[in-house]
Design a protein around this motif. Structure first.
Motif, PDB file in Angstrom:
ATOM      1  N   LEU A   1       0.817  -1.214   0.000  1.00 31.48           N
ATOM      2  CA  LEU A   1       0.000   0.000   0.000  1.00 31.48           C
ATOM      3  C   LEU A   1       0.853   1.268   0.000  1.00 31.48           C
ATOM      4  O   LEU A   1       0.408   2.313  -0.482  1.00 31.48           O
ATOM      5  N   TYR A   2       2.062   1.185   0.498  1.00 37.36           N
ATOM      6  CA  TYR A   2       2.967   2.334   0.464  1.00 37.36           C
ATOM      7  C   TYR A   2       3.269   2.702  -0.986  1.00 37.36           C
ATOM      8  O   TYR A   2       3.222   3.873  -1.369  1.00 37.36           O
TER       9      TYR A   2
ATOM     10  N   VAL B   1      -7.033   2.538  -0.974  1.00 38.86           N
ATOM     11  CA  VAL B   1      -6.040   3.258  -0.184  1.00 38.86           C
ATOM     12  C   VAL B   1      -6.003   4.732  -0.574  1.00 38.86           C
ATOM     13  O   VAL B   1      -5.968   5.085  -1.747  1.00 38.86           O
TER      14      VAL B   1
ATOM     15  N   CYS C   1      -0.546   6.306   2.628  1.00 34.10           N
ATOM     16  CA  CYS C   1       0.219   5.386   3.472  1.00 34.10           C
ATOM     17  C   CYS C   1       1.526   6.090   3.790  1.00 34.10           C
ATOM     18  O   CYS C   1       2.204   6.582   2.885  1.00 34.10           O
TER      19      CYS C   1
ATOM     20  N   THR D   1       3.533   7.171  -2.148  1.00 33.26           N
ATOM     21  CA  THR D   1       4.209   7.953  -1.115  1.00 33.26           C
ATOM     22  C   THR D   1       5.631   8.286  -1.540  1.00 33.26           C
ATOM     23  O   THR D   1       6.352   7.443  -2.067  1.00 33.26           O
TER      24      THR D   1
ATOM     25  N   ALA E   1      -1.901   3.744   7.315  1.00 31.51           N
ATOM     26  CA  ALA E   1      -2.589   3.885   6.032  1.00 31.51           C
ATOM     27  C   ALA E   1      -4.033   4.311   6.270  1.00 31.51           C
ATOM     28  O   ALA E   1      -4.653   3.925   7.271  1.00 31.51           O
TER      29      ALA E   1
END
Length: 265
Positions: A194-195, A235, A238, A200, A257
């Motif tokens: 998810l990062y 998402v 995050c 990000t 997140a």
């Protein structure tokens, strides 16, 4: 409204008077679901320590103990979330893994909290493959924790070079290749980082913190929030949480997140 999830390795149970700072960090981030690792001694005396931490942060705690002498992990769920089921994943992890399913406005969300083996890439891969079997592209599944593994999408040459020589074997295969197999196995099974999905930018390392005495680390990302595609599509953000108490409360920074979901009662 959205769903906030967080993972945090609190280092040896928060010993040395660090639990108050850890509780402050958790309350500042206000996670709906939280995965904690290295809960040393939290299972003793009827679970007094994890109960105190849960009460301080307004959550229910579901503790999973190691069968092999490692440290417990836990998944904590805050009100008003409804817990549908909770169970310990009964595999011989060095540390542990637990699974909690909560009700959301988009259907059940299953959250797995874990801590993979730190000292051997082969053993870490073994554990990751057990967790990979929990990936289901039809379901919302989150996998959070300290995976003790570098990711396969990054050039880690400088990070490995900066490690103390006696710690490099944790992250190298026998031929000298950087060992990213654990995260790769989870990704191949369908778990999305998810990062990366959130796009990000900036420093991504989760270890070590400024004052956490993480001498076995070298600005590495070892803590992850992964999700199956139905979760990854939701998402919003995050990030690694830095500054304030996080610089000394542990040798790991927490990862948070935000998901386009809401828990339901």
């Amino acid at each position: 409204m959205g769903l906030t999830v967080m993972t945090y390795n609190i280092k040896n149970g928060g010993r040395g008077g660090r639990l108050d700072a850890i509780a402050r960090i958790i309350k500042e981030q206000r996670p709906d679901v939280l995965a904690l690792q290295e809960l040393q001694h939290h299972h003793r005396h009827g679970g007094r320590l994890i109960r105190l931490l849960a009460e301080a942060t307004g959550a229910r705690a579901f503790l999973s103990r190691s069968r092999l002498g490692g440290q417990p992990v836990a998944v904590l769920v805050s009100e008003p979330a409804t817990v549908i089921s909770a169970r310990h994943l009964r595999r011989p992890f060095h540390h542990a893994a637990g699974e909690v399913t909560v009700r959301t406005d988009a259907g059940p969300l299953t959250v797995i909290g874990t801590h993979l083996y730190p000292f051997s890439g082969a053993r870490r891969l073994w554990e990751a493959r057990w967790l990979a079997s929990r990936a289901d592209s039809r379901r919302m599944v989150l996998l959070m924790g300290d995976l003790n593994s570098l990711d396969p999408w990054t050039d880690h040459t400088e990070r490995i070079r900066a490690l103390p020589a006696h710690h490099r074997s944790r992250h190298l295969r026998s031929g000298g290749e950087v060992d990213t197999r654990a995260v790769r196995a989870l990704a191949d099974a369908g778990f999305v980082d998810l990062y990366r999905r959130a796009g990000t930018t900036g420093p991504d390392h989760t270890v070590p913190t400024t004052h956490g005495n993480g001498g076995e680390f070298s600005r590495m990302r070892l803590d992850y929030i992964l999700g199956t595609e139905p979760v990854a599509r939701l998402v919003r953000s995050c990030r690694v949480v830095r500054g304030g108490d996080t610089e000394s409360a542990s040798d790991h920074y927490p990862v948070v997140a935000e998901l386009d979901l809401s828990v339901t009662s």
